[in-house]
Design a protein around this motif. Structure first.
Motif, PDB file in Angstrom:
ATOM      1  N   ALA A 104       0.824  -1.206   0.000  1.00 53.94           N
ATOM      2  CA  ALA A 104       0.000   0.000   0.000  1.00 53.94           C
ATOM      3  C   ALA A 104       0.860   1.258   0.000  1.00 53.94           C
ATOM      4  N   PHE A 105       1.948   1.229   0.754  1.00 57.88           N
ATOM      5  CA  PHE A 105       2.832   2.402   0.789  1.00 57.88           C
ATOM      6  C   PHE A 105       3.469   2.634  -0.580  1.00 57.88           C
ATOM      7  N   LYS A 106       3.961   1.570  -1.210  1.00 58.68           N
ATOM      8  CA  LYS A 106       4.585   1.704  -2.520  1.00 58.68           C
ATOM      9  C   LYS A 106       3.584   2.193  -3.560  1.00 58.68           C
ATOM     10  N   ALA A 153       2.641   5.848  -2.889  1.00 60.36           N
ATOM     11  CA  ALA A 153       3.710   6.782  -3.245  1.00 60.36           C
ATOM     12  C   ALA A 153       3.781   6.977  -4.756  1.00 60.36           C
ATOM     13  N   ILE A 154       3.738   5.882  -5.520  1.00 61.74           N
ATOM     14  CA  ILE A 154       3.809   5.983  -6.977  1.00 61.74           C
ATOM     15  C   ILE A 154       2.594   6.733  -7.517  1.00 61.74           C
ATOM     16  N   PHE A 155       1.431   6.372  -7.017  1.00 62.02           N
ATOM     17  CA  PHE A 155       0.183   6.990  -7.476  1.00 62.02           C
ATOM     18  C   PHE A 155       0.159   8.489  -7.168  1.00 62.02           C
ATOM     19  N   SER A 156       0.526   8.865  -5.952  1.00 61.54           N
ATOM     20  CA  SER A 156       0.469  10.268  -5.551  1.00 61.54           C
ATOM     21  C   SER A 156       1.530  11.097  -6.252  1.00 61.54           C
ATOM     22  N   LEU A 157       2.752  10.583  -6.311  1.00 59.37           N
ATOM     23  CA  LEU A 157       3.819  11.323  -6.989  1.00 59.37           C
ATOM     24  C   LEU A 157       3.532  11.481  -8.483  1.00 59.37           C
ATOM     25  N   GLY A 158       3.061  10.414  -9.107  1.00 57.97           N
ATOM     26  CA  GLY A 158       2.783  10.478 -10.542  1.00 57.97           C
ATOM     27  C   GLY A 158       1.647  11.412 -10.879  1.00 57.97           C
ATOM     28  N   SER A 159       0.530  11.298 -10.177  1.00 55.84           N
ATOM     29  CA  SER A 159      -0.624  12.153 -10.478  1.00 55.84           C
ATOM     30  C   SER A 159      -0.354  13.607 -10.129  1.00 55.84           C
ATOM     31  N   SER A 160       0.375  13.861  -9.027  1.00 59.00           N
ATOM     32  CA  SER A 160       0.713  15.250  -8.697  1.00 59.00           C
ATOM     33  C   SER A 160       1.672  15.841  -9.724  1.00 59.00           C
ATOM     34  N   LEU A 161       2.550  15.012 -10.285  1.00 61.60           N
ATOM     35  CA  LEU A 161       3.448  15.491 -11.336  1.00 61.60           C
ATOM     36  C   LEU A 161       2.668  15.856 -12.596  1.00 61.60           C
ATOM     37  N   VAL A 162       1.699  15.016 -12.976  1.00 65.43           N
ATOM     38  CA  VAL A 162       0.858  15.324 -14.141  1.00 65.43           C
ATOM     39  C   VAL A 162       0.083  16.619 -13.915  1.00 65.43           C
ATOM     40  N   MET A 209      -1.557   1.213 -13.154  1.00 66.13           N
ATOM     41  CA  MET A 209      -1.084   2.390 -12.439  1.00 66.13           C
ATOM     42  C   MET A 209      -1.013   3.611 -13.343  1.00 66.13           C
ATOM     43  N   VAL A 210      -0.606   3.423 -14.591  1.00 65.61           N
ATOM     44  CA  VAL A 210      -0.528   4.550 -15.520  1.00 65.61           C
ATOM     45  C   VAL A 210      -1.910   5.161 -15.735  1.00 65.61           C
ATOM     46  N   GLY A 211      -2.926   4.321 -15.894  1.00 64.22           N
ATOM     47  CA  GLY A 211      -4.281   4.830 -16.056  1.00 64.22           C
ATOM     48  C   GLY A 211      -4.759   5.591 -14.839  1.00 64.22           C
ATOM     49  N   MET A 212      -4.462   5.075 -13.637  1.00 62.64           N
ATOM     50  CA  MET A 212      -4.840   5.773 -12.413  1.00 62.64           C
ATOM     51  C   MET A 212      -4.167   7.137 -12.325  1.00 62.64           C
ATOM     52  N   ILE A 213      -2.874   7.172 -12.648  1.00 57.77           N
ATOM     53  CA  ILE A 213      -2.129   8.435 -12.576  1.00 57.77           C
ATOM     54  C   ILE A 213      -2.694   9.449 -13.556  1.00 57.77           C
ATOM     55  N   TRP A 214      -2.977   9.029 -14.776  1.00 54.63           N
ATOM     56  CA  TRP A 214      -3.479   9.962 -15.776  1.00 54.63           C
ATOM     57  C   TRP A 214      -4.858  10.498 -15.395  1.00 54.63           C
ATOM     58  N   ILE A 215      -5.765   9.638 -14.957  1.00 55.20           N
ATOM     59  CA  ILE A 215      -7.132  10.074 -14.656  1.00 55.20           C
ATOM     60  C   ILE A 215      -7.138  11.079 -13.511  1.00 55.20           C
ATOM     61  N   ALA A 226      -8.091  -3.638 -10.803  1.00 59.89           N
ATOM     62  CA  ALA A 226      -6.762  -3.979 -11.309  1.00 59.89           C
ATOM     63  C   ALA A 226      -5.883  -4.637 -10.252  1.00 59.89           C
ATOM     64  N   GLY A 227      -6.373  -4.729  -9.014  1.00 62.08           N
ATOM     65  CA  GLY A 227      -5.566  -5.319  -7.939  1.00 62.08           C
ATOM     66  C   GLY A 227      -4.493  -4.386  -7.413  1.00 62.08           C
ATOM     67  N   ILE A 228      -4.643  -3.095  -7.628  1.00 63.97           N
ATOM     68  CA  ILE A 228      -3.682  -2.100  -7.145  1.00 63.97           C
ATOM     69  C   ILE A 228      -4.310  -1.403  -5.946  1.00 63.97           C
ATOM     70  N   LEU A 229      -3.848  -1.719  -4.752  1.00 63.21           N
ATOM     71  CA  LEU A 229      -4.430  -1.191  -3.529  1.00 63.21           C
ATOM     72  C   LEU A 229      -3.539  -0.103  -2.945  1.00 63.21           C
ATOM     73  N   VAL A 230      -4.159   0.995  -2.543  1.00 68.09           N
ATOM     74  CA  VAL A 230      -3.468   2.093  -1.868  1.00 68.09           C
ATOM     75  C   VAL A 230      -4.061   2.213  -0.467  1.00 68.09           C
ATOM     76  N   PHE A 231      -3.596   3.190   0.295  1.00 68.09           N
ATOM     77  CA  PHE A 231      -4.064   3.324   1.672  1.00 68.09           C
ATOM     78  C   PHE A 231      -5.570   3.557   1.732  1.00 68.09           C
TER      79      PHE A 231
END
Length: 390
Positions: A67-69, A72-81, A153-159, A235-240
């Motif tokens: 969940a931490f990984k 982190a990837i989801f938040s950093l990627g989407s905030s960067l976009v 993860m890429v789709g989540m970050i973009w949306i 997609a089986g990608i779980l975050v906090f």
């Protein structure tokens, strides 16, 4: 005695004390209950013993690390976009002579009045493997061998990233407008080009605002639930956020584990807010001292004016308008279909007719109206009063 109590009993002191008490009740008490629940071995309202088992179970399992990984990837990627999109659109509309600025503004403001849930559903429809408009274009006209899959993860970050661009845009446009252009003009006179001036002068002056926008985007991303729920869980990608949700929907419900996840979740968010406060605390170091009024001059893009305008309008339409149009289009169909002659022949108002025959729809509309008006009013009154105090 009366003289000692007089300053305390003054109306302004009582109002300030009442506002602080209300804000503390709405913020501190829930956090304390959350922390208390993470150290209990029983559900809320049931007597239980103090325990560290919830934290031990969380740390010894792989859920915490995953969940931490993912968070982190989801938040950093989407905030960067969101940050990159907001900076580019804000610079083009505020600091350049690009045409069609009003159209870009109108497109960017649309997502602010649309719930993120509807935007996510719109992207899901657009990238449907069989009937999604963008996947049809990709496979039939752009030469893609397979449909584009957004359940990753890429789709989540973009949306989420594209959905947060409007907030970054509005915050950065205000910063661009308020900035004194004296140093930019000096750099241009010295022979520095537009690109070099923007990166070495403009962005350095606006560094506190830029950091603040990025950190706000990061905190909002780590708090987001709609995208991880609709895209991440399938997609089986779980975050906090989704771990907390799933922990409260297990049978039996594990409130202790959910509270523990939420405490870690809260700690990460608090770190982001702390960094934001530290970044904005040094903003006076970047102040340009001036004794006259000013109006930021627009950079002349020359022959790039119209290509960049077309690029900005197309990007804003695809990122902000197309998902909403997809939801509106599907509301007139018995089932989702990409635009075609067959779909045009199937357009109907039956969905809207059935909507108003649902037994609870009127209550839902009324409850939503009351909730929206009352909550926004209370929030505005409290924040305005606390801002006046501070």
């Amino acid at each position: 005695m009366k003289r000692r109590l007089a300053p305390i009993l003054r109306s302004d002191t009582l109002l300030i004390g009442l506002a602080i008490a209300v804000v503390a009740y709405l913020t501190v008490i829930p956090l304390l209950m959350l922390l208390y629940g993470s150290f209990k071995n029983s559900p809320p309202g049931v007597a239980g013993a103090f325990t560290l088992a919830n934290y031990a179970n969380l740390l010894k399992g792989s859920e915490m690390v995953i969940a931490f990984k993912n968070s982190a990837i989801f938040s950093l990627g989407s905030s960067l976009v969101a940050f990159v999109g907001g900076v580019c659109l804000a610079w083009m509309t505020e600091r350049s002579n690009m045409p069609l600025k009003k159209i870009v503004y109108a497109f960017v403001l649309v997502p602010l009045i649309v719930p993120g849930l509807l935007t996510t559903i719109g992207w899901i429809m657009l990238f449907s493997r069989r009937a999604g408009l963008l996947n049809i274009i990709a496979t039939q006209y752009l030469g893609f061998e397979r449909p584009i899959d957004i359940y990753n993860m890429v789709g989540m970050i973009w949306i989420l990233g594209s959905d947060q661009i409007p907030l970054a845009f509005l915050l950065l446009t205000a910063a661009f407008r308020a900035m004194d252009p004296a140093l930019e003009e000096a750099a241009i006179v010295a022979g520095t080009g537009i690109v070099r001036t923007t990166f070495q002068v403009t962005f350095r002056i606006l560094l506190p605002a830029i950091l603040a926008v990025w950190i706000i985007s990061f905190v909002r991303a780590i708090e987001n639930f709609e995208v991880p729920a609709l895209i991440g869980i399938p997609a089986g990608i779980l975050v906090f956020a989704t771990e907390v949700y799933l922990a409260t929907h297990k049978v039996p419900t594990d409130f202790g584990l959910a509270s523990t996840f939420a405490v870690v979740y809260l700690a990460i968010t608090a770190v982001g807010i702390f960094i934001y406060l530290k970044a904005t605390a040094v903003s006076e170091r970047f102040t340009t001292v001036t004794g006259k009024g000013y109006r930021p001059a627009a950079f002349d893009l020359g022959g790039w004016r119209y290509p960049l305008a077309l690029l900005a309008v197309c990007f804003a339409f695809i990122a902000f308008i197309l998902p909403l149009l997809s939801v509106i289009w599907s509301s007139f169909l018995p089932f989702y279909m990409a635009p075609s002659r067959q779909a045009l022949a199937s357009l109907t108002f039956d969905n809207y007719g059935r909507l108003f025959t649902l037994p609870l729809i009127h209550r839902a509309f009324w409850n939503s109206f009351i909730l929206g008006v009352s909550s926004s009013t209370v929030v505005m009154v409290l924040t305005a009063f606390m801002a006046w105090i501070v």
